[in-house]
Enzyme design. Structure first.
Site, PDB file in Angstrom:
ATOM      1  N   ASP A   1      30.191 -23.240  34.163  1.00 38.89           N
ATOM      2  CA  ASP A   1      29.064 -24.135  33.877  1.00 38.89           C
ATOM      3  C   ASP A   1      28.729 -24.834  35.187  1.00 38.89           C
ATOM      4  O   ASP A   1      29.430 -25.753  35.612  1.00 38.89           O
ATOM      5  CB  ASP A   1      29.457 -25.145  32.801  1.00 38.89           C
ATOM      6  CG  ASP A   1      28.373 -26.206  32.550  1.00 38.89           C
ATOM      7  OD1 ASP A   1      27.251 -26.050  33.080  1.00 38.89           O
ATOM      8  OD2 ASP A   1      28.663 -27.179  31.826  1.00 38.89           O
TER       9      ASP A   1
ATOM     10  N   LYS B   1      21.093 -29.179  42.114  1.00 39.18           N
ATOM     11  CA  LYS B   1      20.724 -28.139  41.148  1.00 39.18           C
ATOM     12  C   LYS B   1      19.256 -28.273  40.737  1.00 39.18           C
ATOM     13  O   LYS B   1      18.607 -27.282  40.423  1.00 39.18           O
ATOM     14  CB  LYS B   1      21.631 -28.227  39.920  1.00 39.18           C
ATOM     15  CG  LYS B   1      21.271 -27.233  38.814  1.00 39.18           C
ATOM     16  CD  LYS B   1      22.185 -27.375  37.616  1.00 39.18           C
ATOM     17  CE  LYS B   1      21.733 -26.511  36.456  1.00 39.18           C
ATOM     18  NZ  LYS B   1      22.628 -26.618  35.287  1.00 39.18           N
TER      19      LYS B   1
ATOM     20  N   GLU C   1      22.362 -22.101  28.307  1.00 37.11           N
ATOM     21  CA  GLU C   1      23.334 -23.116  27.930  1.00 37.11           C
ATOM     22  C   GLU C   1      23.420 -23.370  26.422  1.00 37.11           C
ATOM     23  O   GLU C   1      24.524 -23.476  25.874  1.00 37.11           O
ATOM     24  CB  GLU C   1      23.053 -24.404  28.702  1.00 37.11           C
ATOM     25  CG  GLU C   1      23.373 -24.258  30.190  1.00 37.11           C
ATOM     26  CD  GLU C   1      22.956 -25.447  31.031  1.00 37.11           C
ATOM     27  OE1 GLU C   1      22.398 -26.408  30.450  1.00 37.11           O
ATOM     28  OE2 GLU C   1      23.177 -25.429  32.245  1.00 37.11           O
TER      29      GLU C   1
ATOM     30  N   ASP D   1      21.027 -29.998  23.971  1.00 36.72           N
ATOM     31  CA  ASP D   1      21.830 -29.947  25.194  1.00 36.72           C
ATOM     32  C   ASP D   1      21.204 -30.852  26.255  1.00 36.72           C
ATOM     33  O   ASP D   1      20.206 -30.507  26.877  1.00 36.72           O
ATOM     34  CB  ASP D   1      21.900 -28.492  25.695  1.00 36.72           C
ATOM     35  CG  ASP D   1      22.605 -28.363  27.037  1.00 36.72           C
ATOM     36  OD1 ASP D   1      23.279 -29.325  27.446  1.00 36.72           O
ATOM     37  OD2 ASP D   1      22.468 -27.308  27.673  1.00 36.72           O
TER      38      ASP D   1
END
Length: 569
Positions: A6, A68, A145, A168
């Site tokens: 992850d 990211k 995800e 999420d």
């Protein structure tokens, strides 16, 4: 050996499927969470994880986090005199995770299943794959995800037909997916999200609230803060954010100069402060239900994953929207990587896992820019023509035929876009390709444009000229985020030359950076005490006695706990 990873905005994790279960992989410090932070040490060595996060405060110009969010862009992140692409910084985090996995498993790791936000576009997914390549990994599978979270919860083993919503919310991205389970098939019905919404934004809201309510009257201006002051503000905001998830009141403390500033904020005030962010969370939820053709009452279960779902204001918002309490049975920080480990086990065909049939969807509409004729010889430019619509089950391949606006044209440029607006100016350009047409004005100049979207969320565009059979595939010419093979080769060579400290020194470096941070955060006798401990520890390290160093690390680490109120791990 295949592992699951992850790669998160705030923290990253690795896990492996073995002995019939998913197992988290600890890093060199014994933690399963590795902060997604990179820093250059004073000697030029690369630090990753907790020591790098501490240096965000003590050496902000040499440290980076939340990169990211810029994957797949041309953004360059400067650490001292060096510049890095987001893919390169992500690769350094991945390399650290792989080193931890190899030490834990006792064998080389060459392949990984890496999770990505469901709402990542083609360029961002390719950038993630490139980051894996730069880290020396074979990345055959990118897993969305929310789908990973469903695997972690074992939803694929549900005996009856049922429908789930996976919410999420991570540090930097937000996804919501609706999954349907029937006859051994786990199918994603609809997905939506926001790649620039996460726990970091709720932290930023607290920083802004503090400056607006207290800071301005004390002469504090956000634009005038030094990088170190800004880092200290965010650390304190993160502490307050976490405190408000378990208490009705918290005090925000910050000392920019001689006088310490205080701000008492209640949980209710915090919810009001974050109302715009909560509204941004609600919009994709409503869209997903609408696209799936469902009412909230049709859902059998609501699953929350991602570290930011620990915020009580988010939990309460979901409970109000759906009229029931969401599930948080698995540690929200760990659910996604556990699902990635399940997928790695499936890929390795582990006997303990039954084959799972999973279908996913394209989370956004993909198409090209066209001209629309609205009068004789008059055209409107910039009209979006969808080819694959959002929430189409993947893998998918769709083809549409287009012609030039003039029979005299000898070439057309096909611009590929992602989005939902009719105007391409409001959508995201993914790339373009030029297609030559027959020179003769009488020739058939129609072009078949085929979009193929695979299970990893990667898009291939193919244009075929009907008259000549000429085929052109997408070469991203205008996307600023595209890394060419030459760029990748240069980055591989540059990363190989970077100085990475031995893994066995990780605890020493982490403690040194932690003491530096605490020294800067403290005053008076506390600061003097920490300063003395820094000198003592540096002397011990210089003697290079492993047993003495190990004992000092343990004793000092325990002693510092009384001061380290900002510790996030």
């Amino acid at each position: 050996m295949i592992i699951g990873i992850d790669l998160g905005t705030t923290n990253s994790l690795a896990a492996v499927w073995r002995d019939g279960k998913a197992e988290l992989i600890p890093n060199a410090l014994g933690h399963v969470l590795t902060p997604s932070c990179v820093s250059l040490a004073d000697d030029g060595a690369i630090l990753v994880g907790l020591p790098a996060r501490d240096r965000l405060l003590t050496n902000p110009s040499l440290s980076a986090a939340t990169f990211k969010r810029y994957m797949g862009t041309d953004r360059r992140i400067r650490l001292g005199t060096r510049e890095f692409r987001p893919e390169e910084l992500s690769a350094l985090v991945l390399k650290s995770l792989v080193a931890d996995a190899e030490a834990f498993l006792g064998e080389p790791v060459h392949e990984a299943v890496i999770t990505v936000p469901a709402y990542f576009n083609d360029i961002q997914r390719k950038a993630t794959r490139i980051a894996g390549e730069l880290a020396g990994l074979k990345v055959e599978r990118l897993l969305n995800e929310p789908t990973a979270a469903a695997l972690a919860y074992g939803l694929h083993n549900a005996p009856l037909e049922s429908q789930y919503l996976v919410f999420d919310l991570g540090g930097g991205t937000f996804d919501v997916s609706i999954l349907e389970l029937f006859a051994g098939v786990m199918e994603v019905r609809a997905t939506a999200g926001d790649n620039f919404l996460g726990g970091e934004d709720f932290t930023d809201a607290l920083v802004k609230g503090f400056i607006d309510h207290v800071g301005r009257d004390a002469g504090l201006r956000s634009e005038e803060l030094t990088p170190a002051q800004h880092a200290r503000l965010r650390i304190e905001a993160e502490r307050v954010k976490r405190a408000l998830s378990g208490h009705d009141l918290a005090t925000f403390r910050f000392q920019p100069h001689e006088r310490e500033l205080y701000w008492d904020i209640s949980a209710a005030d915090y919810e009001t402060l974050c109302a715009p962010l909560l509204a941004r969370l609600a919009a994709p939820l409503e869209r997903t239900l609408r696209d799936a053709g469902l009412m909230p009452s049709d859902l059998d279960r609501i699953v929350m994953v991602g570290g930011a779902t620990r915020m009580s204001i988010v939990y309460r918002m979901l409970a109000r929207l759906f009229g029931r309490f969401p599930s948080r049975d698995i540690n929200p920080d760990e659910a996604i990587v556990m699902g990635a480990a399940v997928q790695a086990g499936l890929k390795a065909r582990d006997a303990a896992l039954k084959d799972v049939v999973m279908t996913d969807v394209c989370p956004y509409t993909l198409g090209i820019e066209t001209c629309q004729q609205y009068d004789t010889n008059r055209y409107r430019d910039g009209v979006f023509s969808p080819i694959i619509e959002r929430n189409t089950t993947i893998p998918a391949s769709r083809c549409e035929t287009y012609g030039p606006t003039s029979r005299e044209q000898t070439a057309v440029r096909i611009k590929v876009f992602q989005g939902e607006s009719r105007d391409t100016s409001d959508n995201i350009e993914l790339g373009s390709l030029s297609v030559p047409l027959p020179a003769q004005s009488s020739a058939d100049k129609e072009v078949d444009v085929r979009f193929t979207y695979d299970i990893n969320g990667l898009l291939e565009v193919e244009a075929t000229v009907r008259a000549t059979g000429l085929v052109r595939t997408l070469l991203i010419e205008q996307s600023p985020g595209a890394m060419s093979p030459a760029d990748i080769a240069l980055s591989l060579a540059a990363i190989a030359r970077l100085k990475v400290p031995p893994r066995e020194w990780a605890e020493v470096q982490a403690l040194q950076e932690r003491m530096k941070r605490l020294y800067e955060q403290s005053l008076g006798q506390r600061r003097a005490w920490i300063g003395e401990r820094i000198d003592q520890f540096d002397t011990i390290v210089a003697r290079q006695n492993p047993r003495e160093i190990a004992r000092a690390v343990q004793i000092l680490g325990e002693a510092l706990l009384q001061f380290d109120t900002s510790a996030l791990l």
